[in-house]
Write an enzyme that holds these catalytic residues in place. Structure first.
Site, mmCIF file in Angstrom:
data_model
loop_
_atom_site.group_PDB
_atom_site.id
_atom_site.type_symbol
_atom_site.label_atom_id
_atom_site.label_comp_id
_atom_site.label_asym_id
_atom_site.label_seq_id
_atom_site.Cartn_x
_atom_site.Cartn_y
_atom_site.Cartn_z
ATOM 1 N N ASN A 88 -11.756 111.540 64.894
ATOM 2 C CA ASN A 88 -11.211 111.195 66.218
ATOM 3 C C ASN A 88 -10.624 109.797 66.248
ATOM 4 O O ASN A 88 -11.066 108.911 65.503
ATOM 5 C CB ASN A 88 -12.331 111.202 67.274
ATOM 6 C CG ASN A 88 -12.702 112.585 67.741
ATOM 7 O OD1 ASN A 88 -11.939 113.529 67.582
ATOM 8 N ND2 ASN A 88 -13.882 112.701 68.320
ATOM 9 N N ASN A 142 -31.196 115.519 69.906
ATOM 10 C CA ASN A 142 -31.874 114.645 70.862
ATOM 11 C C ASN A 142 -32.470 115.542 71.949
ATOM 12 O O ASN A 142 -32.364 116.767 71.870
ATOM 13 C CB ASN A 142 -30.929 113.560 71.406
ATOM 14 C CG ASN A 142 -29.754 114.151 72.166
ATOM 15 O OD1 ASN A 142 -29.831 115.263 72.679
ATOM 16 N ND2 ASN A 142 -28.660 113.415 72.230
ATOM 17 N N ASP A 161 -24.942 109.057 64.680
ATOM 18 C CA ASP A 161 -24.205 109.396 63.446
ATOM 19 C C ASP A 161 -24.694 108.535 62.279
ATOM 20 O O ASP A 161 -24.827 109.014 61.148
ATOM 21 C CB ASP A 161 -22.697 109.166 63.647
ATOM 22 C CG ASP A 161 -22.141 110.007 64.781
ATOM 23 O OD1 ASP A 161 -22.696 111.089 65.031
ATOM 24 O OD2 ASP A 161 -21.169 109.568 65.430
#
Ligand code: RIB
Length: 302
Positions: free
Chosen positions: A10, A179, A243
């Site tokens: 991205n 999470n 990440d």
């Protein structure tokens, strides 16, 4: 033995704001910066900066050349990155004064990974290799299926979670990173211990790594539970913390560290990343992580 990460790339457009924009409100940002990002790219960079061998596969558009350049400069094998005539995926990110973020994604070329391309890439890998995945590209279900068929060990980071992911077959996943929000969507359970229990009931051979933000992380597999607290950090921007954790964890496993050491290294690397602006650019190299671990342990008198 190596790692192939099939993942997103991205362009991150980051706006520093006093608070996240509310419905009907227009606000001015205090600053604007454009960074390389994408969960896939960030994780490949974290893996490479942790010292492991990784190849990245995915698709960029005409405006995404600098993403491939950064991967190359970071030591990632980019031969499986395809270029299309369309626009690269991008993320519109608001970062608050507390360093928290909220993100709008534009899929762009991240959703141009067709089955032929996936087959062509995976042909070069086998059961000795690790397949790293996130939920930011198309054909994730096909990638999970191919990785399982090939007997590869799969690490899936369930981010960003959606209803589609909930219905995917995760039985080939060796390590699942979630999470609490992601865990809730996948299992329907809201408490950490319930999320983990449900995942292990559904997938008994899985290793679950549940991250709890500043609450640390829990690693659980059949018969083994480890709790890893967070390392202290001055939070500037939490983008790519997960990440960094994911990349450092799997690189540490590949390097032969035990689960406790891998979690500790991953947690420390994430603490360094949150103390810096940006996504990929905030990810530390291994020597920085080692230094922080040493200093924090000395402070704690260990
Ligand atoms: O995990 C952080 C990443 O999420 C950002 O780099 C952004 O691109 C979004 O995909």
């Amino acid at each position: 033995m190596g790692i192939i990460n099939f993942g997103s790339l991205n362009i991150d457009r980051v706006y520093k704001v006093s608070h996240f924009v509310r419905p009907g409100e227009t606000i001015s940002s205090e600053s604007y910066k454009c960074f390389p990002g994408g969960k896939g790219l960030n994780q490949s960079i974290a893996i490479a900066r942790a010292g492991a061998k990784v190849a990245h596969a995915g698709t960029i558009g005409t405006d995404g050349g600098f993403l491939k350049d950064l991967l190359e400069q970071s030591g990632v094998d980019t031969r499986y990155i395809r270029e299309s005539d369309n626009v690269t995926g991008h993320a519109l990110i608001q970062v608050s004064e507390e360093g928290e973020n909220c993100i709008i994604l534009f899929k762009g070329t991240n959703f141009e990974n067709d089955r032929n391309f996936i087959d062509e890439v995976l042909e070069n890998f086998d059961k000795e290799d690790i397949l790293v995945l996130q939920n930011e590209i198309n054909n994730l279900d096909y990638l999970l299926q191919c990785g399982k068929q090939k007997g590869m060990r799969i690490l899936l980071n369930a981010s960003p979670v959606d209803e589609k992911l909930k219905n995917m077959d995760l039985s080939g996943v060796t390590w699942l990173m979630v999470n609490e929000t992601e865990g809730l969507v996948i299992t329907g359970k809201s408490r950490p211990e319930r999320i983990v229990r449900q995942l292990l009931e559904d997938y008994p051979s899985m290793n679950v790594i549940l991250t709890l933000g500043t609450g640390g992380s829990i690693y659980q597999s059949k018969g083994k539970k480890i709790y890893q607290p967070c390392f202290p950090a001055q939070t500037v921007d939490t983008t790519a913390a997960g990440d960094t954790f994911t990349g450092y964890f799997i690189a540490s496993v590949l390097a032969g560290k035990n689960r406790e050491e891998a979690l500790e290294t991953a947690s420390c690397a994430a603490a360094v990343a949150v103390s810096r602006e940006g996504a990929a650019v905030s990810i530390p190299v291994y020597t920085e992580v080692e230094k922080k671990m040493f200093l924090e342990k000395r402070k704690a008198g260990e």
